[in-house]
Design an enzyme around this catalytic site. Structure first.
Site, PDB file in Angstrom:
ATOM      1  N   HIS A   1       0.836  -1.191   0.000  1.00 56.04           N
ATOM      2  CA  HIS A   1       0.000   0.000   0.000  1.00 56.04           C
ATOM      3  C   HIS A   1       0.875   1.247   0.000  1.00 56.04           C
ATOM      4  O   HIS A   1       1.854   1.322   0.745  1.00 56.04           O
ATOM      5  CB  HIS A   1      -0.913   0.018   1.230  1.00 56.04           C
ATOM      6  CG  HIS A   1      -2.100  -0.895   1.097  1.00 56.04           C
ATOM      7  ND1 HIS A   1      -3.199  -0.789   1.912  1.00 56.04           N
ATOM      8  CD2 HIS A   1      -2.351  -1.906   0.232  1.00 56.04           C
ATOM      9  CE1 HIS A   1      -4.088  -1.711   1.560  1.00 56.04           C
ATOM     10  NE2 HIS A   1      -3.587  -2.410   0.551  1.00 56.04           N
TER      11      HIS A   1
ATOM     12  N   TYR B   1      -9.598   5.353   7.105  1.00 55.05           N
ATOM     13  CA  TYR B   1      -9.790   5.771   8.494  1.00 55.05           C
ATOM     14  C   TYR B   1     -10.880   6.843   8.495  1.00 55.05           C
ATOM     15  O   TYR B   1     -10.693   7.910   7.910  1.00 55.05           O
ATOM     16  CB  TYR B   1      -8.500   6.343   9.069  1.00 55.05           C
ATOM     17  CG  TYR B   1      -7.419   5.319   9.327  1.00 55.05           C
ATOM     18  CD1 TYR B   1      -7.168   4.869  10.622  1.00 55.05           C
ATOM     19  CD2 TYR B   1      -6.641   4.805   8.296  1.00 55.05           C
ATOM     20  CE1 TYR B   1      -6.180   3.932  10.885  1.00 55.05           C
ATOM     21  CE2 TYR B   1      -5.651   3.861   8.543  1.00 55.05           C
ATOM     22  CZ  TYR B   1      -5.425   3.438   9.838  1.00 55.05           C
ATOM     23  OH  TYR B   1      -4.444   2.511  10.085  1.00 55.05           O
TER      24      TYR B   1
ATOM     25  N   PRO C   1      -4.462   0.251  18.515  1.00 53.49           N
ATOM     26  CA  PRO C   1      -4.121  -0.179  17.150  1.00 53.49           C
ATOM     27  C   PRO C   1      -4.323   0.873  16.075  1.00 53.49           C
ATOM     28  O   PRO C   1      -3.961   0.629  14.916  1.00 53.49           O
ATOM     29  CB  PRO C   1      -5.051  -1.376  16.927  1.00 53.49           C
ATOM     30  CG  PRO C   1      -6.217  -1.117  17.823  1.00 53.49           C
ATOM     31  CD  PRO C   1      -5.660  -0.435  19.035  1.00 53.49           C
TER      32      PRO C   1
ATOM     33  N   LYS D   1       1.109   0.435  15.106  1.00 50.86           N
ATOM     34  CA  LYS D   1       2.473   0.435  15.624  1.00 50.86           C
ATOM     35  C   LYS D   1       2.852  -0.811  16.415  1.00 50.86           C
ATOM     36  O   LYS D   1       4.041  -1.068  16.612  1.00 50.86           O
ATOM     37  CB  LYS D   1       2.673   1.650  16.553  1.00 50.86           C
ATOM     38  CG  LYS D   1       2.635   3.007  15.884  1.00 50.86           C
ATOM     39  CD  LYS D   1       3.745   3.204  14.883  1.00 50.86           C
ATOM     40  CE  LYS D   1       3.181   3.313  13.493  1.00 50.86           C
ATOM     41  NZ  LYS D   1       4.110   3.252  12.419  1.00 50.86           N
TER      42      LYS D   1
ATOM     43  N   TYR E   1       3.582   6.821  10.146  1.00 51.05           N
ATOM     44  CA  TYR E   1       2.802   5.644   9.776  1.00 51.05           C
ATOM     45  C   TYR E   1       3.656   4.603   9.060  1.00 51.05           C
ATOM     46  O   TYR E   1       3.566   3.409   9.347  1.00 51.05           O
ATOM     47  CB  TYR E   1       1.620   6.062   8.892  1.00 51.05           C
ATOM     48  CG  TYR E   1       0.553   4.990   8.764  1.00 51.05           C
ATOM     49  CD1 TYR E   1      -0.584   5.021   9.564  1.00 51.05           C
ATOM     50  CD2 TYR E   1       0.671   3.951   7.837  1.00 51.05           C
ATOM     51  CE1 TYR E   1      -1.567   4.055   9.449  1.00 51.05           C
ATOM     52  CE2 TYR E   1      -0.295   2.968   7.728  1.00 51.05           C
ATOM     53  CZ  TYR E   1      -1.416   3.027   8.537  1.00 51.05           C
ATOM     54  OH  TYR E   1      -2.377   2.040   8.430  1.00 51.05           O
TER      55      TYR E   1
END
Length: 391
Positions: free
Chosen positions: A72, A201, A293, A297, A385
């Site tokens: 991704h 998200y 979550p 991480k 991220y």
């Protein structure tokens, strides 16, 4: 039995550490309380940072990941019925993430360990760590109905939050920091192709939602629910309706529905114990820290721990210098707290607290709008991220 490094726990942290030590010529023994089938089917995270992907490839555990994993190059943020994509490569110099379930990472590492690594003992339940502050610590464990001992130069606790390793650090030495969030995640697996190419998200006044995936044919989805909710209280139709409402945007997009095959509720917490070393006992992964979550991480932090630890132990073997090993706790805690902060930021920005005020909601939306409109804010999110360097 005697070894240089005794490793408690055959999760990804313990198995990767054993693999890295094996390649560095440092012998180890891994003790796992459960049987192999259980260890290979524990459902956990599925987002691998760029550095984690690189390490797995370098240690010989990347072949199946590269065939089956999903690369991704970004994520999508949704808020106020708008969608905004964060493009990772353009913001991070080419970095991305891999979607590959932790269960598959564990299977790959177990196969390698059994093929050419040191002893990996299943159904070996660690009972205690003794003499952590001496030069010869001992792990007492139960296997095949009898108590046995593993004598070590060093013991590494990779046995999670509920393991015995961290409790071997005396209370007078330990410091614990914790935040419990007033909501949980309802996670579902569904036999339906993902409705998106990258993770979504979603911030909503109804609560947070996340669209992820396990494969091109299996979707993994999450809903923010009140703490204490029972998965049985969420029939399938209610789940799909709620996901539809939280992912809704103005424009062409549709959430595909399918058969839900699994449901579970995941509590949310941030937790750190310090120090990560006491004498010859070192802690790694969930034995030392837990993150919510939202920031993806948890697994990656554990990988960072054991990479730094393996390098330090290899340096000790090669040069006799314990400098890197002595610095392990301080080195990792700096990165742990950065990851804790990022995970906290993602969680509190995207979730709606019970009784949340309109003022707080407007602050969240202002932050999301800044990420969507300011390169500096988007870059900070993308760098964290996709993963900062391990050291």
């Amino acid at each position: 039995m005697r070894t240089t490094v005794g490793i408690i726990g055959a999760g990804p942290a313990g198995l990767l550490l054993a693999r890295l030590l094996h390649r560095a010529g440092v012998d180890s023994v891994v003790l796992e309380s459960r049987d192999r089938a259980y260890a290979e089917h524990r459902q956990r995270a599925g987002v691998l940072e760029q550095g984690t992907v690189d390490i797995l490839r370098a240690c010989g555990a990347g072949e199946r990941m590269d065939r089956q994993g999903l690369v991704h190059h970004g994520i999508e943020l949704r808020f106020e019925r708008r969608a905004h994509r964060i493009d990772f490569p353009s913001l991070t110099g080419g970095r991305g993430v891999m979607i590959y379930a932790q269960t598959e990472v564990v299977k790959d590492l177990i196969a390698l360990q059994l093929a050419d690594g040191g002893p990996l003992l299943f159904e070996a339940r660690a009972l205690s760590v003794e003499g952590a502050d001496t030069e010869r610590p001992v792990v007492r464990y139960l296997r095949e109905g009898r108590e046995q001992t593993l004598e070590c130069d060093y013991v590494v606790g990779c046995d999670g939050f509920h393991g015995i390793a961290r409790n071997a650090v005396p209370e007078r030495v330990r410091r614990t920091y914790e935040r419990i969030y007033p909501y949980s995640w309802l996670g579902v697996l569904a036999d339906v192709p993902p409705s998106c190419e990258e993770l979504i998200y979603a911030h909503s006044r109804r609560g947070f939602a996340l669209h992820s995936m396990r494969s091109p044919t299996v979707s993994r989805l999450y809903l923010q629910v009140p703490s204490g909710d029972d998965a049985a209280a969420w029939p399938d139709e209610r789940i799909w309706d709620e996901l539809d409402a939280r992912f809704a945007i103005d424009g062409q997009w549709r959430l595909e529905r399918g058969q839900i095959t699994a449901k579970s509720v995941l509590p949310m917490r941030s937790w750190v114990t310090e120090p990560m070393r006491y004498g010859r006992l070192l802690l790694a992964g969930d034995a030392a820290h837990i993150v919510p979550p939202t920031g993806a991480k948890g697994l990656n932090l554990a990988v960072g721990d054991v990479v730094v630890l393996a390098r330090a132990l290899a340096e000790l073997k090669e040069s006799g210098s314990a400098a890197a090993l002595d610095a392990y706790s301080d080195t990792r805690l700096r990165r742990v707290w950065r990851a804790e902060h990022f995970s906290y930021f993602m969680t509190t920005t995207l979730h709606t607290e019970p009784g949340q005020s309109p003022f707080t909601t407007r602050l969240q939306l202002a932050q999301l709008d800044r990420i969507a409109s300011a390169t500096a804010a988007a870059t900070e999110l993308a760098e964290n991220y996709t993963g900062l360097p391990f050291t």
